[in-house]
Motif scaffolding. Structure first.
Motif, mmCIF file in Angstrom:
data_model
loop_
_atom_site.group_PDB
_atom_site.id
_atom_site.type_symbol
_atom_site.label_atom_id
_atom_site.label_comp_id
_atom_site.label_asym_id
_atom_site.label_seq_id
_atom_site.Cartn_x
_atom_site.Cartn_y
_atom_site.Cartn_z
ATOM 1 N N LYS A 182 -8.264 45.771 0.213
ATOM 2 C CA LYS A 182 -7.409 45.767 -0.887
ATOM 3 C C LYS A 182 -6.363 46.814 -0.958
ATOM 4 O O LYS A 182 -5.212 46.874 -0.824
ATOM 5 C CB LYS A 182 -7.805 45.312 -2.289
ATOM 6 C CG LYS A 182 -8.297 44.118 -2.358
ATOM 7 C CD LYS A 182 -7.601 43.231 -3.270
ATOM 8 C CE LYS A 182 -8.232 41.763 -3.568
ATOM 9 N NZ LYS A 182 -7.411 40.917 -3.114
ATOM 10 N N LEU A 183 -7.057 48.243 -0.836
ATOM 11 C CA LEU A 183 -6.399 49.301 -0.642
ATOM 12 C C LEU A 183 -5.902 49.370 0.724
ATOM 13 O O LEU A 183 -4.382 50.075 0.576
ATOM 14 C CB LEU A 183 -7.558 50.491 -0.530
ATOM 15 C CG LEU A 183 -6.874 51.755 -0.276
ATOM 16 C CD1 LEU A 183 -5.883 52.411 -1.499
ATOM 17 C CD2 LEU A 183 -8.120 52.994 -0.454
ATOM 18 N N TYR A 184 -6.304 48.925 1.794
ATOM 19 C CA TYR A 184 -5.592 48.926 3.223
ATOM 20 C C TYR A 184 -3.956 48.134 2.666
ATOM 21 O O TYR A 184 -3.035 48.604 3.569
ATOM 22 C CB TYR A 184 -6.242 48.088 4.071
ATOM 23 C CG TYR A 184 -5.629 48.344 5.573
ATOM 24 C CD1 TYR A 184 -5.630 49.369 6.250
ATOM 25 C CD2 TYR A 184 -4.643 47.258 5.928
ATOM 26 C CE1 TYR A 184 -4.951 49.462 7.402
ATOM 27 C CE2 TYR A 184 -4.135 47.505 7.139
ATOM 28 C CZ TYR A 184 -4.233 48.402 7.842
ATOM 29 O OH TYR A 184 -3.684 48.541 9.002
ATOM 30 N N GLU A 185 -4.166 47.091 2.247
ATOM 31 C CA GLU A 185 -2.967 46.066 1.860
ATOM 32 C C GLU A 185 -1.885 47.095 0.986
ATOM 33 O O GLU A 185 -0.563 46.842 1.528
ATOM 34 C CB GLU A 185 -3.409 45.035 1.050
ATOM 35 C CG GLU A 185 -4.049 43.755 1.698
ATOM 36 C CD GLU A 185 -4.439 42.659 0.953
ATOM 37 O OE1 GLU A 185 -3.627 42.578 -0.135
ATOM 38 O OE2 GLU A 185 -5.370 41.769 1.346
ATOM 39 N N VAL A 186 -2.343 47.803 0.038
ATOM 40 C CA VAL A 186 -1.329 48.594 -0.653
ATOM 41 C C VAL A 186 -0.839 49.736 0.446
ATOM 42 O O VAL A 186 0.454 49.936 0.519
ATOM 43 C CB VAL A 186 -2.308 49.352 -1.709
ATOM 44 C CG1 VAL A 186 -1.108 50.349 -2.499
ATOM 45 C CG2 VAL A 186 -2.563 48.299 -2.706
ATOM 46 N N LEU A 187 -1.648 50.138 1.344
ATOM 47 C CA LEU A 187 -1.233 51.326 2.276
ATOM 48 C C LEU A 187 -0.261 50.749 3.064
ATOM 49 O O LEU A 187 0.727 51.277 3.533
ATOM 50 C CB LEU A 187 -2.513 52.146 2.913
ATOM 51 C CG LEU A 187 -3.359 52.926 1.731
ATOM 52 C CD1 LEU A 187 -4.543 53.425 2.655
ATOM 53 C CD2 LEU A 187 -2.357 54.006 1.561
ATOM 54 N N GLU A 188 -0.388 49.584 3.525
ATOM 55 C CA GLU A 188 0.180 48.897 4.732
ATOM 56 C C GLU A 188 1.719 48.760 3.921
ATOM 57 O O GLU A 188 2.566 48.795 4.678
ATOM 58 C CB GLU A 188 -0.403 47.667 4.768
ATOM 59 C CG GLU A 188 0.072 46.923 6.075
ATOM 60 C CD GLU A 188 -0.436 45.646 6.667
ATOM 61 O OE1 GLU A 188 -0.761 45.527 7.832
ATOM 62 O OE2 GLU A 188 -1.287 44.899 5.743
ATOM 63 N N SER A 189 1.621 48.204 2.798
ATOM 64 C CA SER A 189 3.025 47.821 2.209
ATOM 65 C C SER A 189 3.870 49.274 1.732
ATOM 66 O O SER A 189 4.934 49.416 1.986
ATOM 67 C CB SER A 189 2.750 47.168 0.836
ATOM 68 O OG SER A 189 4.004 47.035 0.321
ATOM 69 N N TRP A 190 3.000 50.195 1.315
ATOM 70 C CA TRP A 190 3.878 51.341 1.259
ATOM 71 C C TRP A 190 4.157 51.966 2.413
ATOM 72 O O TRP A 190 5.241 52.723 2.469
ATOM 73 C CB TRP A 190 2.512 52.213 0.591
ATOM 74 C CG TRP A 190 3.096 53.710 -0.157
ATOM 75 C CD1 TRP A 190 4.421 54.070 -0.135
ATOM 76 C CD2 TRP A 190 2.463 54.610 -0.653
ATOM 77 N NE1 TRP A 190 4.357 55.357 -0.721
ATOM 78 C CE2 TRP A 190 3.159 55.721 -1.199
ATOM 79 C CE3 TRP A 190 1.102 54.775 -1.084
ATOM 80 C CZ2 TRP A 190 2.656 56.769 -1.608
ATOM 81 C CZ3 TRP A 190 0.417 55.883 -1.574
ATOM 82 C CH2 TRP A 190 1.263 57.036 -1.927
ATOM 83 N N ASP A 221 7.418 50.424 3.518
ATOM 84 C CA ASP A 221 8.726 50.854 2.741
ATOM 85 C C ASP A 221 8.936 52.325 3.302
ATOM 86 O O ASP A 221 9.998 52.498 3.008
ATOM 87 C CB ASP A 221 7.925 51.165 1.310
ATOM 88 C CG ASP A 221 7.774 49.792 0.765
ATOM 89 O OD1 ASP A 221 8.001 48.766 0.956
ATOM 90 O OD2 ASP A 221 7.000 49.909 -0.405
#
Length: 59
Positions: free
Chosen positions: A14-22, A25
């Motif tokens: 889940k943290l990876y998904e957040v980092l990937e999206s960030w 951006d």
């Protein structure tokens, strides 16, 4: 350019998904974004060695 150190990193998906999206951006890869975030925190903590100025390099 100095060679970069490779090492495995285990991270919560889940943290990876957040980092990937960030990272997306910010137009960065996840790897470069993690390095950027770590470098910013190291700077903030005052843990980076001070760079030599041009005058010091001449001596």
């Amino acid at each position: 350019m100095a060679k970069k150190k490779n090492f495995p990193l285990r991270i919560d998906p889940k943290l990876y998904e957040v980092l990937e999206s960030w990272a997306k951006d910010e137009f960065r890869s996840v790897n470069s974004h993690i390095e950027y975030l770590l470098r910013e925190q190291v700077k903030k903590a005052g843990r980076l060695p001070k760079k030599k100025n041009a005058e010091d390099e001449d001596n």
